[in-house]
Motif scaffolding. Structure first.
Motif, PDB file in Angstrom:
ATOM      1  N   TYR A 275      -2.849  -2.583  -0.160  1.00 50.77           N
ATOM      2  CA  TYR A 275      -1.879  -1.721   0.503  1.00 50.77           C
ATOM      3  C   TYR A 275      -0.514  -2.406   0.587  1.00 50.77           C
ATOM      4  N   CYS A 276       0.505  -1.579   0.777  1.00 50.92           N
ATOM      5  CA  CYS A 276       1.873  -2.098   0.892  1.00 50.92           C
ATOM      6  C   CYS A 276       2.259  -2.375   2.343  1.00 50.92           C
ATOM      7  N   TYR A 277       1.295  -2.321   3.237  1.00 52.73           N
ATOM      8  CA  TYR A 277       1.580  -2.515   4.656  1.00 52.73           C
ATOM      9  C   TYR A 277       0.719  -3.644   5.215  1.00 52.73           C
ATOM     10  N   GLY A 278       1.106  -4.139   6.371  1.00 54.77           N
ATOM     11  CA  GLY A 278       0.346  -5.161   7.057  1.00 54.77           C
ATOM     12  C   GLY A 278      -0.742  -4.562   7.935  1.00 54.77           C
ATOM     13  N   PRO A 279      -1.306  -5.369   8.829  1.00 57.46           N
ATOM     14  CA  PRO A 279      -2.342  -4.877   9.742  1.00 57.46           C
ATOM     15  C   PRO A 279      -1.861  -3.666  10.536  1.00 57.46           C
ATOM     16  N   ALA A 280      -2.767  -2.706  10.720  1.00 54.96           N
ATOM     17  CA  ALA A 280      -2.485  -1.498  11.492  1.00 54.96           C
ATOM     18  C   ALA A 280      -1.312  -0.697  10.928  1.00 54.96           C
ATOM     19  N   GLY A 281      -1.112  -0.796   9.601  1.00 59.87           N
ATOM     20  CA  GLY A 281      -0.060  -0.025   8.958  1.00 59.87           C
ATOM     21  C   GLY A 281       1.344  -0.509   9.244  1.00 59.87           C
ATOM     22  N   GLN A 282       1.483  -1.751   9.635  1.00 55.70           N
ATOM     23  CA  GLN A 282       2.800  -2.297   9.984  1.00 55.70           C
ATOM     24  C   GLN A 282       3.634  -2.538   8.735  1.00 55.70           C
ATOM     25  N   LYS A 283       4.880  -2.093   8.783  1.00 51.50           N
ATOM     26  CA  LYS A 283       5.806  -2.371   7.690  1.00 51.50           C
ATOM     27  C   LYS A 283       6.221  -3.834   7.709  1.00 51.50           C
ATOM     28  N   LEU A 284       6.298  -4.415   6.525  1.00 50.66           N
ATOM     29  CA  LEU A 284       6.649  -5.826   6.389  1.00 50.66           C
ATOM     30  C   LEU A 284       8.033  -5.994   5.772  1.00 50.66           C
ATOM     31  N   GLY A 285       8.973  -5.188   6.220  1.00 46.38           N
ATOM     32  CA  GLY A 285      10.364  -5.327   5.781  1.00 46.38           C
ATOM     33  C   GLY A 285      10.537  -5.113   4.295  1.00 46.38           C
ATOM     34  N   ASP A 286      11.323  -5.988   3.677  1.00 44.03           N
ATOM     35  CA  ASP A 286      11.640  -5.858   2.259  1.00 44.03           C
ATOM     36  C   ASP A 286      10.392  -5.956   1.383  1.00 44.03           C
ATOM     37  N   TRP A 287       9.390  -6.692   1.826  1.00 43.13           N
ATOM     38  CA  TRP A 287       8.159  -6.819   1.037  1.00 43.13           C
ATOM     39  C   TRP A 287       7.497  -5.451   0.883  1.00 43.13           C
ATOM     40  N   THR A 288       7.375  -4.719   1.984  1.00 33.61           N
ATOM     41  CA  THR A 288       6.796  -3.375   1.921  1.00 33.61           C
ATOM     42  C   THR A 288       7.667  -2.450   1.086  1.00 33.61           C
ATOM     43  N   GLU A 289       8.993  -2.516   1.271  1.00 31.97           N
ATOM     44  CA  GLU A 289       9.890  -1.652   0.498  1.00 31.97           C
ATOM     45  C   GLU A 289       9.757  -1.922  -0.998  1.00 31.97           C
ATOM     46  N   GLY A 290       9.654  -3.201  -1.372  1.00 33.33           N
ATOM     47  CA  GLY A 290       9.489  -3.553  -2.784  1.00 33.33           C
ATOM     48  C   GLY A 290       8.169  -3.075  -3.341  1.00 33.33           C
ATOM     49  N   CYS A 291       7.121  -3.195  -2.550  1.00 31.26           N
ATOM     50  CA  CYS A 291       5.799  -2.733  -2.968  1.00 31.26           C
ATOM     51  C   CYS A 291       5.802  -1.225  -3.193  1.00 31.26           C
ATOM     52  N   LEU A 292       6.381  -0.473  -2.259  1.00 29.57           N
ATOM     53  CA  LEU A 292       6.434   0.980  -2.380  1.00 29.57           C
ATOM     54  C   LEU A 292       7.311   1.423  -3.549  1.00 29.57           C
ATOM     55  N   ALA A 293       8.429   0.709  -3.750  1.00 33.04           N
ATOM     56  CA  ALA A 293       9.311   1.050  -4.869  1.00 33.04           C
ATOM     57  C   ALA A 293       8.593   0.838  -6.199  1.00 33.04           C
ATOM     58  N   ALA A 294       7.852  -0.271  -6.322  1.00 33.25           N
ATOM     59  CA  ALA A 294       7.105  -0.530  -7.551  1.00 33.25           C
ATOM     60  C   ALA A 294       6.032   0.537  -7.768  1.00 33.25           C
ATOM     61  N   LYS A 295       5.436   0.991  -6.689  1.00 31.17           N
ATOM     62  CA  LYS A 295       4.430   2.051  -6.797  1.00 31.17           C
ATOM     63  C   LYS A 295       5.051   3.326  -7.342  1.00 31.17           C
ATOM     64  N   ARG A 296       6.267   3.663  -6.868  1.00 27.41           N
ATOM     65  CA  ARG A 296       6.963   4.843  -7.378  1.00 27.41           C
ATOM     66  C   ARG A 296       7.305   4.688  -8.853  1.00 27.41           C
ATOM     67  N   VAL A 297       7.757   3.504  -9.221  1.00 24.07           N
ATOM     68  CA  VAL A 297       8.174   3.267 -10.604  1.00 24.07           C
ATOM     69  C   VAL A 297       6.981   3.317 -11.554  1.00 24.07           C
ATOM     70  N   LEU A 298       5.878   2.708 -11.162  1.00 25.13           N
ATOM     71  CA  LEU A 298       4.751   2.518 -12.065  1.00 25.13           C
ATOM     72  C   LEU A 298       3.765   3.682 -12.093  1.00 25.13           C
ATOM     73  N   SER A 299       3.764   4.526 -11.071  1.00 29.98           N
ATOM     74  CA  SER A 299       2.748   5.586 -10.997  1.00 29.98           C
ATOM     75  C   SER A 299       2.721   6.493 -12.232  1.00 29.98           C
ATOM     76  N   PRO A 300       3.875   7.012 -12.715  1.00 30.14           N
ATOM     77  CA  PRO A 300       3.818   7.877 -13.904  1.00 30.14           C
ATOM     78  C   PRO A 300       3.263   7.154 -15.128  1.00 30.14           C
ATOM     79  N   SER A 301       3.658   5.893 -15.318  1.00 28.70           N
ATOM     80  CA  SER A 301       3.153   5.127 -16.459  1.00 28.70           C
ATOM     81  C   SER A 301       1.675   4.820 -16.306  1.00 28.70           C
ATOM     82  N   ASP A 302       1.223   4.556 -15.085  1.00 32.01           N
ATOM     83  CA  ASP A 302      -0.189   4.255 -14.864  1.00 32.01           C
ATOM     84  C   ASP A 302      -1.066   5.444 -15.227  1.00 32.01           C
ATOM     85  N   ILE A 303      -0.607   6.642 -14.918  1.00 36.25           N
ATOM     86  CA  ILE A 303      -1.376   7.834 -15.251  1.00 36.25           C
ATOM     87  C   ILE A 303      -1.557   7.942 -16.760  1.00 36.25           C
ATOM     88  N   ARG A 304      -0.486   7.754 -17.498  1.00 37.05           N
ATOM     89  CA  ARG A 304      -0.567   7.842 -18.956  1.00 37.05           C
ATOM     90  C   ARG A 304      -1.310   6.639 -19.553  1.00 37.05           C
TER      91      ARG A 304
END
Length: 320
Positions: A275-304
């Motif tokens: 997951y891109c979050y810490g314990p209990a769904g806690q946001k981890l600042g820039d680390w979480t933002e980077g994880c979520l951004a990579a998920k957005r970028v890679l999701s279409p390519s992962d499907i194909r």
């Protein structure tokens, strides 16, 4: 005429077939307004484009150009637009590359969202001292969906072909719909933009392109093909191009944001990714933002990548 990547046509076809009609901001209540402005060195003229980009603007743009006197020499297009229909903007950008004209965004004016494609297509880019240029990712009726993520990836590929640096493409991909990222003076410098001095309207600084600028040929460029690779399919070329788009984007990151993106890149193929979050769904600042951004970028390519063997082969065939 300058030759640009054929990804323009492929992207327009994809966007049309999948039903993308107004996936960037912009009012549907009015179209772009066009104005011919003679300059003080005939037959040079400037064409002013002002307003939101809506369906049909490409045809209106072409009709306007065809109606101009045959002796006119278009030296620049002046933009003042909040963006609008991405399909129209994409086809207009292709026409602008063929004009080989400069792009100008004047003092107090803006070029946002889909308008950025027009800005990037100029042979030379000039802005007023307080002009506003902003970017964000694509939405479908204001929402981010798997389809809109795929279109964002295609748009990033096109912008790479126009020489937009990876850091700016990264800002576009990272910024979710409903928000906007204004390009900074350093961003504009990386695109070799000339900023006009407020007092004299003369160039205040001259910027040179840094080494991170993308090559002029991007989509399916032969330089991306590994040695001894046989004639490749379209899916293979797209996988290869999307992998390079990812590498360009990832290469422009830094710090905790990059660490988060790297984490997701390593997790996404696992049967039960993390997951891109810490314990209990806690946001981890820039680390979480980077994880979520990579998920957005890679999701279409992962499907194909999981569904199309040739696309997957192209993705894996990248050699940095």
């Amino acid at each position: 005429m300058r030759q640009k990547s054929s990804s323009f046509t492929r992207f327009a076809l994809f966007a049309t077939v999948t039903g993308w009609t107004c996936i960037f901001g912009g009012s549907a209540g009015q179209a772009l307004q066009y104005q011919r402005v003679p300059l003080n060195s005939p037959p040079a003229v400037l064409v002013l484009l002002r307003g939101p980009i809506i369906k049909g603007d490409y045809n209106r743009f072409v009709d306007f150009l065809r109606a101009m006197p045959a002796t006119d020499r278009i030296t620049a297009l002046a933009l003042d637009s909040p963006g609008g229909n991405l399909v129209e903007a994409e086809t207009m950008a292709e026409a602008i590359t063929r004009l080989d004209a400069s792009i100008f965004v004047g003092k107090g004016n803006e070029c946002s969202s889909a308008c950025f494609l027009l800005f990037a297509a100029g042979s030379r880019r000039i802005v007023g001292s307080d002009a506003l240029i902003r970017v964000h990712s694509v939405s479908e009726n204001g929402e981010e969906t798997i389809g809109s993520m795929a279109v964002t990836t295609a748009m990033a590929r096109n912008l790479g072909g126009l020489g937009v640096p990876p850091a700016i493409i990264g800002k576009l991909v990272q910024t979710p719909p409903g928000r906007a990222t204004w390009l900074t003076p350093s961003d504009l410098a990386s695109m070799s933009v000339t900023v006009l001095d407020e007092a004299s309207s003369a160039p205040s600084r001259s910027y040179a392109s840094p080494s991170v600028n993308a090559p002029t040929q991007y989509y399916g460029s032969p330089s991306l093909t590994p040695p001894n690779q046989p004639a490749s399919s379209r899916a293979y070329e797209q996988g290869l191009a999307d992998r390079r788009a990812w590498e360009w984007w990832f290469g422009g990151l830094a710090g905790a944001f990059k660490d988060g993106a790297e984490y997701w890149a390593g997790e996404r193929s696992n049967p039960q990714p993390g997951y891109c979050y810490g314990p209990a769904g806690q946001k981890l600042g820039d680390w979480t933002e980077g994880c979520l951004a990579a998920k957005r970028v890679l999701s279409p390519s992962d499907i194909r990548r999981k569904a199309e063997p040739e696309y997957r082969a192209g993705w894996r065939g990248y050699r940095g």
